[in-house]
Write a protein that holds these residues in place. Structure first.
Motif, PDB file in Angstrom:
ATOM      1  N   ILE A   9      13.864   0.544   0.391  1.00 25.07           N
ATOM      2  CA  ILE A   9      12.531   0.279  -0.167  1.00 25.07           C
ATOM      3  C   ILE A   9      12.514  -1.116  -0.785  1.00 25.07           C
ATOM      4  N   GLU A  10      13.591  -1.470  -1.480  1.00 27.24           N
ATOM      5  CA  GLU A  10      13.682  -2.832  -2.035  1.00 27.24           C
ATOM      6  C   GLU A  10      13.652  -3.875  -0.921  1.00 27.24           C
ATOM      7  N   GLY A  11      14.337  -3.597   0.177  1.00 24.88           N
ATOM      8  CA  GLY A  11      14.314  -4.506   1.321  1.00 24.88           C
ATOM      9  C   GLY A  11      12.907  -4.669   1.882  1.00 24.88           C
ATOM     10  N   LEU A  12      12.169  -3.574   1.914  1.00 24.36           N
ATOM     11  CA  LEU A  12      10.771  -3.618   2.379  1.00 24.36           C
ATOM     12  C   LEU A  12       9.948  -4.497   1.441  1.00 24.36           C
ATOM     13  N   LEU A  13      10.071  -4.280   0.136  1.00 22.42           N
ATOM     14  CA  LEU A  13       9.325  -5.084  -0.835  1.00 22.42           C
ATOM     15  C   LEU A  13       9.731  -6.548  -0.792  1.00 22.42           C
ATOM     16  N   ASP A  14      11.008  -6.813  -0.564  1.00 22.88           N
ATOM     17  CA  ASP A  14      11.494  -8.200  -0.513  1.00 22.88           C
ATOM     18  C   ASP A  14      10.857  -9.001   0.607  1.00 22.88           C
ATOM     19  N   LYS A  15      10.382  -8.332   1.638  1.00 16.18           N
ATOM     20  CA  LYS A  15       9.710  -9.034   2.741  1.00 16.18           C
ATOM     21  C   LYS A  15       8.445  -9.727   2.277  1.00 16.18           C
ATOM     22  N   THR A  16       7.891  -9.270   1.143  1.00 16.96           N
ATOM     23  CA  THR A  16       6.657  -9.869   0.645  1.00 16.96           C
ATOM     24  C   THR A  16       6.905 -11.134  -0.160  1.00 16.96           C
ATOM     25  N   VAL A  45       0.878  -1.162   0.000  1.00 14.29           N
ATOM     26  CA  VAL A  45       0.000   0.000   0.000  1.00 14.29           C
ATOM     27  C   VAL A  45       0.918   1.215   0.000  1.00 14.29           C
ATOM     28  N   ASP A  46       0.806   2.002  -1.068  1.00  9.35           N
ATOM     29  CA  ASP A  46       1.622   3.195  -1.271  1.00  9.35           C
ATOM     30  C   ASP A  46       0.728   4.402  -1.027  1.00  9.35           C
ATOM     31  N   VAL A  47       0.950   5.096   0.106  1.00  8.33           N
ATOM     32  CA  VAL A  47       0.136   6.258   0.467  1.00  8.33           C
ATOM     33  C   VAL A  47       0.888   7.516   0.038  1.00  8.33           C
ATOM     34  N   PHE A  48       0.302   8.243  -0.894  1.00  6.89           N
ATOM     35  CA  PHE A  48       0.966   9.418  -1.455  1.00  6.89           C
ATOM     36  C   PHE A  48       0.055  10.638  -1.363  1.00  6.89           C
ATOM     37  N   ALA A  49       0.644  11.782  -1.625  1.00  5.42           N
ATOM     38  CA  ALA A  49      -0.104  13.026  -1.809  1.00  5.42           C
ATOM     39  C   ALA A  49       0.525  13.718  -3.010  1.00  5.42           C
ATOM     40  N   PRO A  50      -0.295  14.261  -3.910  1.00  2.00           N
ATOM     41  CA  PRO A  50       0.250  14.876  -5.118  1.00  2.00           C
ATOM     42  C   PRO A  50       1.247  16.014  -4.846  1.00  2.00           C
ATOM     43  N   VAL A 102       3.658  -3.033   3.695  1.00  2.00           N
ATOM     44  CA  VAL A 102       3.686  -4.316   2.992  1.00  2.00           C
ATOM     45  C   VAL A 102       2.936  -5.381   3.782  1.00  2.00           C
ATOM     46  N   PHE A 103       2.249  -6.235   3.031  1.00  2.00           N
ATOM     47  CA  PHE A 103       1.465  -7.328   3.587  1.00  2.00           C
ATOM     48  C   PHE A 103       1.878  -8.632   2.913  1.00  2.00           C
ATOM     49  N   LEU A 158       3.283  -6.829   7.436  1.00  2.00           N
ATOM     50  CA  LEU A 158       4.630  -7.244   7.827  1.00  2.00           C
ATOM     51  C   LEU A 158       5.463  -6.082   8.343  1.00  2.00           C
ATOM     52  N   ASP A 159       5.368  -4.952   7.627  1.00  2.00           N
ATOM     53  CA  ASP A 159       6.235  -3.823   7.973  1.00  2.00           C
ATOM     54  C   ASP A 159       5.709  -2.575   7.267  1.00  2.00           C
TER      55      ASP A 159
END
Length: 130
Positions: A122-129, A47-52, A103-104, A110-111
């Motif tokens: 960020i890659e480390g965060l994604l790798d947890k999935t 889940v990527d929470v952004f603001a323009p 990430v889920f 998960l984190d």
């Protein structure tokens, strides 16, 4: 002004979805239903929470776009949420600011990170999935 932000957010989502090759992660607009469906299917989720208007979000976006094009993330579902227009929908996730990445895996969180613009972390965060 709110309609303009929603329009811009939608435009960003359309551009992102169109820019991702077929072997890459699946990008969708965040909704509680989309999150629940991906969780029930046991898919890895970001889940990527952004603001323009957020400069950190703008720095995260090309990193996320590049990383999620990698074949190792082909099963990842990326749900893009607009912090300004989806605050109520984000409350159950306890999101307190834009530039939040969550990430889920197997239906469970998960984190998360907030304000991170390091490609390596960020890659480390994604790798947890995986």
């Amino acid at each position: 002004m709110t309609q303009f932000r929603a329009f811009i957010a939608g435009l960003v989502a359309v551009i992102l979805v169109g820019a991702v090759p077929a072997t890459a992660a699946e990008w969708k607009e965040f909704t509680p239903e989309a999150l629940a469906q991906a969780q029930s299917e046991g898919k890895p989720i970001l889940v990527d929470v952004f603001a323009p208007w957020c400069s950190v979000c703008r720095a995260q976006n090309p990193i996320l776009t590049q990383l999620t094009r990698e074949p190792k993330y082909k099963d990842l579902v990326v749900l893009k949420a607009d912090f300004d227009t989806q605050k109520e929908q984000l409350k159950p996730l306890n999101v307190r600011s834009q530039s939040t990445l969550i990430v889920f895996k197997d239906g469970k969180e998960l984190d998360r990170s907030v304000g991170d613009t390091s490609q390596l972390s960020i890659e480390g965060l994604l790798d947890k999935t995986l």
